[in-house]
Enzyme design. Structure first.
Site, PDB file in Angstrom:
ATOM      1  N   SER A 157      -0.247  -2.346   6.916  1.00 49.80           N
ATOM      2  CA  SER A 157      -1.411  -1.517   7.258  1.00 49.80           C
ATOM      3  C   SER A 157      -1.387  -0.151   6.594  1.00 49.80           C
ATOM      4  O   SER A 157      -2.359   0.599   6.678  1.00 49.80           O
ATOM      5  CB  SER A 157      -1.522  -1.360   8.773  1.00 49.80           C
ATOM      6  OG  SER A 157      -0.368  -0.733   9.289  1.00 49.80           O
ATOM      7  N   GLY A 158      -0.306   0.169   5.898  1.00 56.91           N
ATOM      8  CA  GLY A 158      -0.274   1.416   5.137  1.00 56.91           C
ATOM      9  C   GLY A 158      -1.022   1.271   3.826  1.00 56.91           C
ATOM     10  O   GLY A 158      -1.562   0.199   3.512  1.00 56.91           O
ATOM     11  N   PHE A 159      -1.033   2.345   3.066  1.00 55.47           N
ATOM     12  CA  PHE A 159      -1.799   2.314   1.822  1.00 55.47           C
ATOM     13  C   PHE A 159      -1.168   1.377   0.793  1.00 55.47           C
ATOM     14  O   PHE A 159      -1.853   0.566   0.181  1.00 55.47           O
ATOM     15  CB  PHE A 159      -1.930   3.721   1.244  1.00 55.47           C
ATOM     16  CG  PHE A 159      -2.842   4.623   2.023  1.00 55.47           C
ATOM     17  CD1 PHE A 159      -3.804   4.113   2.894  1.00 55.47           C
ATOM     18  CD2 PHE A 159      -2.758   5.998   1.873  1.00 55.47           C
ATOM     19  CE1 PHE A 159      -4.662   4.956   3.602  1.00 55.47           C
ATOM     20  CE2 PHE A 159      -3.610   6.849   2.569  1.00 55.47           C
ATOM     21  CZ  PHE A 159      -4.561   6.328   3.438  1.00 55.47           C
ATOM     22  N   THR A 160       0.141   1.501   0.568  1.00 57.00           N
ATOM     23  CA  THR A 160       0.754   0.619  -0.434  1.00 57.00           C
ATOM     24  C   THR A 160       0.801  -0.812   0.085  1.00 57.00           C
ATOM     25  O   THR A 160       0.653  -1.751  -0.682  1.00 57.00           O
ATOM     26  CB  THR A 160       2.169   1.087  -0.816  1.00 57.00           C
ATOM     27  OG1 THR A 160       2.905   1.329   0.380  1.00 57.00           O
ATOM     28  CG2 THR A 160       2.116   2.362  -1.623  1.00 57.00           C
ATOM     29  N   CYS A 204       6.565   6.886  -7.553  1.00 58.86           N
ATOM     30  CA  CYS A 204       5.367   7.119  -8.354  1.00 58.86           C
ATOM     31  C   CYS A 204       5.561   8.245  -9.365  1.00 58.86           C
ATOM     32  O   CYS A 204       5.314   8.073 -10.559  1.00 58.86           O
ATOM     33  CB  CYS A 204       4.172   7.389  -7.453  1.00 58.86           C
ATOM     34  SG  CYS A 204       4.493   8.557  -6.119  1.00 58.86           S
ATOM     35  N   ASN A 240      -0.869   6.061  -8.713  1.00 60.90           N
ATOM     36  CA  ASN A 240       0.352   6.092  -7.898  1.00 60.90           C
ATOM     37  C   ASN A 240       0.465   4.897  -6.960  1.00 60.90           C
ATOM     38  O   ASN A 240       1.557   4.489  -6.582  1.00 60.90           O
ATOM     39  CB  ASN A 240       0.418   7.380  -7.072  1.00 60.90           C
ATOM     40  CG  ASN A 240      -0.729   7.486  -6.092  1.00 60.90           C
ATOM     41  OD1 ASN A 240      -1.896   7.443  -6.495  1.00 60.90           O
ATOM     42  ND2 ASN A 240      -0.436   7.609  -4.809  1.00 60.90           N
TER      43      ASN A 240
END
Lengths: 345, 345, 345, 345
Positions: B11-14, B146, B309
């Site tokens: 559920s995180g961005f990455t 990143c 990133n």
């Protein structure tokens, strides 16, 4: 099977999107990209996402024979060049407004004199969700306008499923990104002036009303605002039905209309951050998000519709139509699903 | 062939980027996406670009057996869970910093105590352009950071081709988007405070210096600024070589290093608007753009490197590494070429 | 007392700022605003913040006699018109680069041939924090360049207080807004292309190096990036002192230099969101924020400096200098303190 | 004369604007700024534009006696604290919704139970253009809501001058910046999620309908969208008059209403980039821009209204009202005219 494809007007924004889509299309092969202003330069010099390509822009006066030709030229050019386009290609998909309307009278009401009015009746309007059946085998396709597409997709189920008859008051308040102004912007489109705006750029009289009238049979009160994004068109339709409408009626209408459509997604309530249609959720994709909300106190129905004006509003819709015309899988080359998170695409 | 894949911390961005990439990958099939905070919700509820999926987040305590497991958890979690990860999967790709450094001493210098230091020597750092040969068949991969990735890609050819020895003064001035802060931002990450910034957010002492030191063998003076975009990292490396360097030397070094690399593009001069690397040109893609310019008056060489990133800087690089580890075509699932025009992605 | 003031080149961005400042200045009265392209139009037609004014742009060929004339014309115009300017006004403040450098040799190194080199030695450079004493009573003032101003303000205390001697390695990495490109932007400045960028727009060889060299006596390695804001310049100076430097040395140097300066604020550490200089915190103001951080591991000192390029970087600095030249309270007309929260100004 | 002023809730966004305005006000002197969460910290620690101040936030439980107290607390707090506020100050200006409506019945329809309903009839609504005469000498003033203010200013002349009777269909489509969400934003307000949005955040049922109904006597169909700016509210009112309306009628109504108003500017057509009201043109100011366009084909009148939600929509309006209540020059402290060019303020 492989189909040869060309893009006339490839250095503009929609031309660039067509080149990107052809580049990633499993059955298209780019035969030619023309540009008067950038002739002999690589397409990646203008469109940095295409730097891997070695194709160079060529002279639009010398068209190669192809299966499908996409014309991404300013309004008025295609009607002048249509014979050359049709000589060169079996299927012509025009992204301008030249062949969208059915009659010369309609055209003259919104634009200036048409030079080839006899072709208006023969061209097929490409909003596949509206008239997919006419696109199969079509040889002249007029890809729908961006703001009209967003609006028609939002309202279509209400007309098709008897919620609206066409006599109702409908206000459509549209918010669009700067790419709608095209690549040759002037002072108002410069970054210092255009950044951060909520600018009424077509307060009244936007030409896309004509397409909406033609296909939905209703006059809408249309106003377009420029907001701070590059891609995207968001149409909020404020509708006043004659009688009571329930949420169930609406879900019935919208699901009935769109449940099998590969490029329309119903987004209406639910939890999370993205509860209604938003253009940034569809940036880069050929998807449209459509949703609605009832306002019983005002006897109002609010419909939200969001697209990427460069994709579902132009180049993506054109490729979708070409896929149908040629009998290819509809979603071919249009599989990109968008990004999350993403800023102001 | 199809490989089953799972994402821990989906559920995180990455995590969301991994889910998107697996969804579009020709040989991966998503077996499981875990999230403690969003358990039982659909992945599309969090990531609107995945609304077409019916997968729901599950409990990270109950991992399914898969071919490859991607861990997109905060720093420190993977070292605690590594046995469970390795029990569940043949190949583990960790996107945190837990296994990037080679020794406990290095780790302790930049982070707080490692609980599984014995694994540091066994994990492979995933910057395929640096150590592709070690990734084939690897069972524990640490995907590079990143800002380190952007920097290493910019400087690597200078070290590999003898332009630099490691004693030179190198300043790296980095500009990054807000997604680097992750999904749970506080006051400084709220839109009103974060919009429009040029904010020194890591003036000195950024932990990615450690990765750069480890792989290039050089101490760089590293400063990171937050700027107004969501995705993207741009590293400007100011380098002071000991002796004279010509443009020819540089083209030789960079072409020699990258001409066969599928995800690195040299962008240096030429005409058009996009003459040097820019993060928005690679947004959503796994590409890195690298370019340079000489400043003879100051005996300086300026190297520019731009990545997304979320992609080349994390999820894309992780999938690239997994492709290599599993013997799949390197570019599988990473074909998206980016958009033009595009705003602040 | 009231001083009559005119603005030559009033329809450009810095011209508009001068008009705004004169409009709010307690002792200035606008006598004339010239613009060739917008002649006879109201100044509010171009600058919407001045709609309350009834002044119209007039022909620059017919200058009225005034106490102070501000020239906001492109580089090269002032040297051609300087006699007319000086005939019309007791005090001429030029915002272009025409009279910033001291000698023809310096000018020729960075610009093309000067037509009035004999005036170079007579003009006073207006960075009041640098040479306030020379500005009192001056009749020809050259307002400093935006990026040079940010850099000089950042580094000046280090030279004045003996931290640096001029032999050190200094890298200056600058990030600027789109207003630096002026009102007549081309393709690269159009909103779709300019939005969301981190774009190396002057990788090397930026002309403001000349001003920095002249006043600090040091060659700096200068690189300018365009980022997504309209106003603002942020200079990050990476400095490598010969010997050890302590925080106490730095506070001593910066406080010593700036504690009585009305337009310089030290911002360095402390809590809250805004711990270092940021251009959005000074947007619309004549303030500069300056701060620093030590990086002992790299024997580096990082200095941050942020200004509004339209204000402290041009029009505000010009009014500040005029105030000093005329013996007015220095801060007159420059009291605006900026906004919080604010987006990308 | 000098009036002592205090701000309760000074660490929020509108609290910060009040502090800025008091700081620059010729007749106000700040006596106290309270904040529970930031007690003892300087006001400049939170609001970087106030770094020159040495005032520190104090405990809201210990109010000093002042001439005027501004309450910038969340909805519901003022009704609890009103006795303490009135004990401390001769004039209380509340910026919340607590005292905007006239009757308990109205309040209960839109909010949850009022604890001091007897005060509703005694408070004066502060939209000076609507009821200036009631504000002189008032001791309890309720500053109008941002979106209501924009809407009322747009529509007021039509009701006052007989163009509308109150039975007409009116759609109000509002676009607002992120500062409307306040300083404590959650996930949806984080920069990565909030950037670049056109997000329907109050599709229906926005509470400001109540204020509009109360003062204009008309039910409007109200929808609010979040767009990518920090400050600003733009209301587009789509109005369907019963009979024909001419441009002359409209100019008569709007000029008649606003020609003597210091903070309302008519912006309607004319040349240049800024032809209709835009929030960025009024950012930081207490001005409202109002304009209109006729759409005869749809028997529609479109009214545009733009304000800075933090200023004319809250803190500026509150100071304006206090000026009137205390008999000070109305424009005192509100002279800032805004910036051009400016990005997304």
């Amino acid at each position: 099977m492989t189909y040869s494809a060309s893009v006339v007007g490839g250095s503009g924004f929609t031309g660039g999107e067509l080149l990107r889509l052809i580049d990633g299309h499993p059955e298209f092969e780019l035969a030619q990209a023309t540009s008067r202003s950038k002739e002999n330069k690589t397409i990646g010099n203008t469109h940095p996402n295409l730097r891997h390509s070695e194709v160079r822009f060529s002279d639009p006066a010398e068209l190669e024979s192809v299966n499908v030709l996409f014309a991404a030229t300013p309004h008025g050019v295609s009607m002048e060049q249509i014979d050359a386009f049709q000589d060169a290609a079996d299927t012509v998909v025009d992204l301008s407004a030249d062949f969208r309307l059915d009659s010369e009278a309609q055209y003259d009401e919104w634009y200036d004199g048409h030079t080839r009015p006899e072709l208006l009746a023969d061209s097929e309007y490409a909003l596949p969700e509206l008239n997919r059946e006419n696109l199969a085998g079509a040889d002249l396709i007029a890809s729908g306008g961006c703001n009209a597409t967003a609006t028609i997709l939002g309202l279509l189920p209400l007309f098709e499923h008897g919620v609206l008859s066409g006599d109702e008051q409908i206000v459509v308040d549209v918010k669009v990104g700067s790419s709608e102004g095209g690549a040759g912007g002037g002072e108002a489109s410069s970054h210092p002036e255009r950044s951060g705006v909520v600018r009424p750029y077509a307060p009244t009289g936007h030409r896309h009303e004509a397409e909406i009238q033609q296909f939905l049979g209703v006059d809408v009160s249309f106003t377009v605002h420029a907001v701070d994004m590059v891609r995207g068109a968001s149409a909020t339709c404020h509708v006043f039905p004659d009688g009571p409408v329930s949420k169930g009626d609406l879900w019935g209408a919208y699901r009935g209309q769109y449940e099998d459509e590969p490029f329309v997604e119903l987004v209406s309530g639910g939890g999370g951050v993205y509860r209604y249609p938003e253009p940034k959720a569809v940036a880069g994709t050929n998807r449209a998000e459509v949703g609605f909300e009832l306002d019983p106190g005002n006897k109002r129905l609010v419909v939200f519709s969001a697209i990427d004006n460069m994709m579902k509003g132009s180049a993506g819709q054109a490729v979708h139509a070409a896929n149908i015309a040629l009998g290819i899988e509809e979603t071919a080359g249009l599989e990109f699903q968008g990004l999350h998170p993403v800023g102001a695409p």
